[in-house]
Design a protein around this motif. Structure first.
Motif, PDB file in Angstrom:
ATOM      1  N   PRO A 406       0.810  -1.226   0.000  1.00  0.00           N
ATOM      2  CA  PRO A 406       0.000   0.000   0.000  1.00  0.00           C
ATOM      3  C   PRO A 406       0.841   1.274   0.000  1.00  0.00           C
ATOM      4  CG  PRO A 406      -0.908  -1.590   1.553  1.00  0.00           C
ATOM      5  CD  PRO A 406       0.435  -2.117   1.116  1.00  0.00           C
ATOM      6  N   SER A 407       2.096   1.177   0.435  1.00  0.00           N
ATOM      7  CA  SER A 407       2.966   2.346   0.465  1.00  0.00           C
ATOM      8  C   SER A 407       3.651   2.597  -0.871  1.00  0.00           C
ATOM      9  CB  SER A 407       4.034   2.178   1.555  1.00  0.00           C
ATOM     10  OG  SER A 407       3.440   2.051   2.831  1.00  0.00           O
ATOM     11  N   SER A 408       3.562   1.635  -1.782  1.00  0.00           N
ATOM     12  CA  SER A 408       4.147   1.825  -3.103  1.00  0.00           C
ATOM     13  C   SER A 408       3.203   2.650  -3.967  1.00  0.00           C
ATOM     14  CB  SER A 408       4.390   0.472  -3.775  1.00  0.00           C
ATOM     15  OG  SER A 408       3.158  -0.145  -4.123  1.00  0.00           O
ATOM     16  N   ALA A 409       3.715   3.215  -5.036  1.00  0.00           N
ATOM     17  CA  ALA A 409       2.877   4.049  -5.907  1.00  0.00           C
ATOM     18  C   ALA A 409       1.720   3.239  -6.492  1.00  0.00           C
ATOM     19  CB  ALA A 409       3.729   4.650  -7.018  1.00  0.00           C
ATOM     20  N   ARG A 410       2.027   2.039  -7.007  1.00  0.00           N
ATOM     21  CA  ARG A 410       0.965   1.234  -7.615  1.00  0.00           C
ATOM     22  C   ARG A 410      -0.041   0.755  -6.560  1.00  0.00           C
ATOM     23  NH1 ARG A 410       0.153  -1.924 -12.212  1.00  0.00           N
ATOM     24  NH2 ARG A 410      -2.029  -2.604 -12.161  1.00  0.00           N
ATOM     25  N   GLY A 411       0.433   0.405  -5.385  1.00  0.00           N
ATOM     26  CA  GLY A 411      -0.463  -0.008  -4.320  1.00  0.00           C
ATOM     27  C   GLY A 411      -1.401   1.109  -3.908  1.00  0.00           C
ATOM     28  N   TRP A 412      -0.871   2.333  -3.814  1.00  0.00           N
ATOM     29  CA  TRP A 412      -1.691   3.492  -3.457  1.00  0.00           C
ATOM     30  C   TRP A 412      -2.732   3.766  -4.535  1.00  0.00           C
ATOM     31  CZ3 TRP A 412      -1.861   8.419  -5.837  1.00  0.00           C
ATOM     32  CH2 TRP A 412      -2.581   9.379  -5.120  1.00  0.00           C
ATOM     33  N   ILE A 413      -2.323   3.644  -5.787  1.00  0.00           N
ATOM     34  CA  ILE A 413      -3.257   3.847  -6.898  1.00  0.00           C
ATOM     35  C   ILE A 413      -4.342   2.770  -6.895  1.00  0.00           C
ATOM     36  CG2 ILE A 413      -3.470   3.753  -9.422  1.00  0.00           C
ATOM     37  CD1 ILE A 413      -0.585   4.939  -9.503  1.00  0.00           C
ATOM     38  N   HIS A 414      -3.939   1.530  -6.644  1.00  0.00           N
ATOM     39  CA  HIS A 414      -4.856   0.390  -6.679  1.00  0.00           C
ATOM     40  C   HIS A 414      -5.958   0.520  -5.634  1.00  0.00           C
ATOM     41  CE1 HIS A 414      -5.592  -3.695  -8.153  1.00  0.00           C
ATOM     42  NE2 HIS A 414      -5.899  -4.046  -6.899  1.00  0.00           N
ATOM     43  N   LYS A 415      -5.612   1.013  -4.488  1.00  0.00           N
ATOM     44  CA  LYS A 415      -6.514   1.284  -3.365  1.00  0.00           C
ATOM     45  C   LYS A 415      -7.192   0.009  -2.880  1.00  0.00           C
ATOM     46  CE  LYS A 415      -9.848   4.643  -1.638  1.00  0.00           C
ATOM     47  NZ  LYS A 415     -10.741   5.794  -1.957  1.00  0.00           N
ATOM     48  N   ALA A 416      -8.464  -0.198  -3.155  1.00  0.00           N
ATOM     49  CA  ALA A 416      -9.204  -1.345  -2.615  1.00  0.00           C
ATOM     50  C   ALA A 416      -8.574  -2.662  -3.070  1.00  0.00           C
ATOM     51  CB  ALA A 416     -10.661  -1.290  -3.072  1.00  0.00           C
ATOM     52  N   GLY A 417      -8.262  -3.519  -2.103  1.00  0.00           N
ATOM     53  CA  GLY A 417      -7.632  -4.796  -2.440  1.00  0.00           C
ATOM     54  C   GLY A 417      -6.145  -4.712  -2.663  1.00  0.00           C
ATOM     55  N   ASN A 418      -5.490  -3.724  -2.064  1.00  0.00           N
ATOM     56  CA  ASN A 418      -4.055  -3.530  -2.308  1.00  0.00           C
ATOM     57  C   ASN A 418      -3.167  -4.119  -1.218  1.00  0.00           C
ATOM     58  OD1 ASN A 418      -4.484  -1.804  -0.171  1.00  0.00           O
ATOM     59  ND2 ASN A 418      -3.568   0.003  -1.138  1.00  0.00           N
ATOM     60  N   GLU A 419      -3.718  -4.993  -0.378  1.00  0.00           N
ATOM     61  CA  GLU A 419      -2.921  -5.548   0.715  1.00  0.00           C
ATOM     62  C   GLU A 419      -1.755  -6.383   0.170  1.00  0.00           C
ATOM     63  OE1 GLU A 419      -6.126  -6.112   0.278  1.00  0.00           O
ATOM     64  OE2 GLU A 419      -7.184  -5.089   1.900  1.00  0.00           O
TER      65      GLU A 419
END
Length: 485
Positions: A406-419
């Motif tokens: 979630p702290s990565s750029a793609r994880g932050w963009i992905h949002k829901a389900g980014n665990e």
């Protein structure tokens, strides 16, 4: 009784690995008899990898639809198991009929025999009243079966294994899963997303106990978010069934009830059925012991789950390539002529290729240092090589780096389900990765680059100099490398 029939090779068990070996040897011109008592193709296409991933794909689609709220408006989801069961019957398993698979093998020149086979002395295999004498070798690919724990009362109940769970056409209202490993968690999450009340009971102190503790935490949290109850450190002591449902009585006094009980507490090879004593091999082991060319003993090879190197299709296929190369080289030497296929020098490669750990012309040797594995929960849990604890137990000077998705750029963009996260385990003295875990929406895909790094012993300094595409999930590898410094 008829005299033994002379053939080049007998393959006992045509699961993924056995079918690959038998088919390629037949294509190479050897006379090959393939024996299977169940379905050609084995567990993977009928009750394992393929149908279970169809179930997972459907369940993940439901989960994604539920994530529309907060991202792209609103969505209403009404789960329906009927199309999933239909797809498994019609697309994956042909309603558990292996006619196509048998034709695939015989079309390559192999001879198929349906039945249970036993070794009958050196070089000999008995199938009913027929006996085959294998001139060049015997390959054992008999796989594994569910290992059911000796819990009081369990054997007398209509419990499920993975097979009944895959074949189900009408879902139960509730399901109790005994076992918190990969299979248990995958199926638990699927059924929960289709509205089944699911409870997981695991004897160890965490689910996915073979993986990193951080992976266990993420997986458990994800399943609980889907409504799954998870109880760890709970050992089943007794099981009862009253005709309507199951009750599992735990050693600590707790009780768990459900309409159906799924037992997924591991698998084991049933070696006592193979007649191993007739060739001087101990049948009392959990798995067959093999060397790095998959030799069991003189003239006998083994492939797949029965070797105990991991119940993975990719391991069986990898081993099959080594067995094919070794058997063709053996046949060439025995016949005093050229290799029948011209490809005995590499795993699935062409003449002149270089085998694993050897030079051109050498039969490859099995190397499991970079064995990848993926648990297809949502998020996926991919891992390769050693975990941190395994490395420390071996006395390695361990260096660890971890980056939360979630702290990565793609994880932050992905949002829901980014665990998820990327965790790297390095040998600080050698300066190379010896293990890695990738958990996330594409955890199994991100794993590929990490598997290459572990397999090829790419220096960590070189990995730090790579360019990681932005914004991708695999860019979290760069963050984990930075965390190691």
């Amino acid at each position: 009784m008829a005299d033994p029939e002379l053939v080049d090779v007998v393959v006992v068990g045509l699961g993924v690995g056995g079918e690959e070996v038998a088919g390629r040897l037949a294509e190479a011109g050897l006379t090959v008899v393939g024996v299977e008592r169940d379905l050609v193709g084995g567990e993977c296409p009928y009750w394992g990898c393929v149908p279970s991933k169809m179930m997972i794909r459907a369940a993940n689609a439901i989960a994604e639809a539920r994530r529309v709220d907060g991202l792209a408006g609103t969505a209403e989801v009404r789960p329906d198991w009927a199309p999933v069961a239909k797809r498994i019957r019609e697309e994956a398993t042909d309603t558990w009929d292996d006619t196509v698979a048998v034709r695939r093998f015989t079309g390559k020149g192999g001879r198929f025999v349906r039945g249970s086979a036993r070794l009958d002395g050196p070089g000999r295999v008995r199938v009913g009243e027929r006996v085959f004498h294998a001139r060049h070798g015997i390959v054992l690919g008999t796989g594994t079966k569910p290992s059911v724990p000796p819990v009081d009362g369990l054997a007398d109940t209509p419990y499920w294994t993975n097979r009944q769970a895959i074949e189900v056409e009408e879902l139960p209202e509730s399901l109790l899963v005994l076992g918190g490993g990969a299979i248990g968690l995958e199926l638990a999450q699927v059924f929960a997303r289709f509205g089944v009340r699911v409870t997981v009971v695991e004897a160890l102190d965490r689910v996915l106990a073979v993986e990193e503790p951080e992976a266990s935490e993420v997986a458990a949290a994800a399943l609980r978010a889907d409504g799954v109850e998870i109880h760890t450190g709970v050992r089943a002591q007794r099981v009862g069934h009253d005709g309507r449902g199951f009750t599992v009585h735990a050693a600590d006094g707790a009780e768990f009830t459900a309409e159906r009980l799924l037992v997924v507490t591991g698998r084991r090879a049933h070696l006592d059925e193979l007649g191993l004593d007739t060739v001087g091999v101990d049948a009392g082991r959990r798995y067959l012991t093999v060397d790095d060319r998959l030799h069991v003993t003189e003239g006998i090879w083994a492939v797949g789950d029965v070797t105990g190197e991991g119940a993975f299709t990719h391991v069986a296929m990898y081993q099959a390539g080594i067995v094919v190369a070794d058997l063709l080289a053996h046949a060439r030497r025995a016949d005093g002529g050229p290799d029948p296929s011209g490809t005995a020098n590499a795993t699935g490669g062409a003449s002149g290729a270089t085998g694993v750990g050897g030079s051109a012309g050498a039969v490859p040797r099995a190397d499991y240092r970079a064995l990848p594995r993926v648990t297809f929960t949502d998020p996926e849990v991919g891992a390769v090589g050693l975990t941190e604890s395994q490395a420390r137990e071996r006395g390695v000077n361990v260096q660890v780096g971890l980056a939360r998705l979630p702290s990565s750029a793609r994880g932050w963009i992905h949002k829901a389900g980014n665990e998820g996260f990327v965790k790297l385990v390095a040998d600080a003295d050698q300066g190379v990765l010896i293990g890695a875990t990738s958990v996330g929406p594409a955890g199994g895909e991100v794993l590929s680059g990490l598997a290459v790094a572990v397999h090829a012993a790419v220096p960590i300094a070189r990995l730090r100099q790579m360019i990681y595409a932005y914004p991708t999930f695999h860019r979290a590898i760069e963050d984990a490398l930075r965390d190691m410094s």
